[in-house]
Scaffold this motif. Structure first.
Motif, PDB file in Angstrom:
ATOM      1  N   THR A   6       0.838  -1.190   0.000  1.00 36.78           N
ATOM      2  CA  THR A   6       0.000   0.000   0.000  1.00 36.78           C
ATOM      3  C   THR A   6       0.871   1.237   0.000  1.00 36.78           C
ATOM      4  O   THR A   6       1.788   1.357   0.812  1.00 36.78           O
ATOM      5  CB  THR A   6      -0.899   0.012   1.251  1.00 36.78           C
ATOM      6  N   ILE A  86      -2.741   1.321 -12.770  1.00 37.69           N
ATOM      7  CA  ILE A  86      -2.810   1.046 -11.329  1.00 37.69           C
ATOM      8  C   ILE A  86      -1.541   1.523 -10.637  1.00 37.69           C
ATOM      9  O   ILE A  86      -1.585   2.229  -9.615  1.00 37.69           O
ATOM     10  CB  ILE A  86      -3.023  -0.460 -11.086  1.00 37.69           C
ATOM     11  N   GLN A  90      -0.913   4.525  -7.833  1.00 40.59           N
ATOM     12  CA  GLN A  90      -0.296   4.297  -6.528  1.00 40.59           C
ATOM     13  C   GLN A  90       0.894   5.228  -6.313  1.00 40.59           C
ATOM     14  O   GLN A  90       1.072   5.778  -5.216  1.00 40.59           O
ATOM     15  CB  GLN A  90       0.151   2.836  -6.413  1.00 40.59           C
ATOM     16  N   HIS A 160      -6.651   3.932  -7.803  1.00 37.62           N
ATOM     17  CA  HIS A 160      -5.497   3.863  -6.910  1.00 37.62           C
ATOM     18  C   HIS A 160      -4.893   5.231  -6.586  1.00 37.62           C
ATOM     19  O   HIS A 160      -4.158   5.355  -5.602  1.00 37.62           O
ATOM     20  CB  HIS A 160      -4.463   2.909  -7.489  1.00 37.62           C
TER      21      HIS A 160
END
Length: 208
Positions: A6, A86, A90, A160
């Motif tokens: 994460t 994605i 992030q 994300h």
């Protein structure tokens, strides 16, 4: 299938940077970005037209962006393109940290010959993608990449990055021009949204 770590907020000591590696059984992608740097090393994904679009994203957003990726292109480019979105999302979330001081909103119109694209972006922390080109009759693909692949790239990014993104094509039917105009409009909206323009948070809630 493995899962990426994460993203965590960036610190003031490290600047507004993000670095994420996402590895699955289908793709292996590393994205490094620096919101306050202007550098454009060539993307390397193994897909020529997608590399061209990522280069346009970096240059028109004026964000330092490095993308190194491999994927199951022998199947089709879907996994590679979606997973890069994605990973980019992030990395952006990591670079933005608590999002304090950012402009938050960005909007851009970009023409490309017969095509006109409009993208509106809100780095709200909430994910939503409205992608109107999927209702159009867009002709063909560009190097095997379609506007549907671009939709999945942007969907992965929104989910994300915590971004609300609206994409419209006001004119245009040929895939190459439609995809490129959208990507450049997205880049220019992103450039405005990430700018630091205050000491506070652009929300009545006090946080994003």
């Amino acid at each position: 299938m493995s899962h990426p770590a994460t993203p965590t907020p960036s610190s003031s000591a490290s600047g507004r940077r993000g670095s994420i590696n996402r590895r699955t059984s289908e793709t292996d992608i590393t994205v490094n970005l620096d919101l306050d740097s202007v550098s454009y090393p060539p993307p390397a994904t193994g897909h020529g037209f997608f590399d061209h679009m990522l280069d346009a994203l970096a240059r028109h957003s004026r964000i330092g962006l490095t993308v190194q990726a491999t994927g199951d292109l022998h199947i089709e480019p879907h996994h590679l393109i979606e997973d890069t979105g994605i990973t980019l999302g992030q990395a952006l979330a990591q670079a933005l940290g608590d999002r304090k001081g950012i402009e938050r909103y960005g909007s851009a119109f970009v023409p490309m010959d017969e095509t006109l694209a409009h993208v509106v972006l809100d780095l709200s922390g909430r994910a939503h993608l409205a992608f109107e080109p999927e209702t159009l009759d867009v002709w063909g693909t560009a190097g095997g990449m379609s506007h549907y692949h671009l939709r999945e790239f942007l969907r992965g990014f929104c989910n994300h990055a915590g971004a609300n993104l609206h994409v419209r094509v006001l004119a245009g039917r040929e895939a190459h021009h439609v995809i490129e105009a959208i990507m450049k409009a997205f880049a220019r909206a992103l450039r405005d949204a990430v700018q630091v323009t205050s000491d506070g948070v652009a929300s009545t809630k006090g946080s994003l």
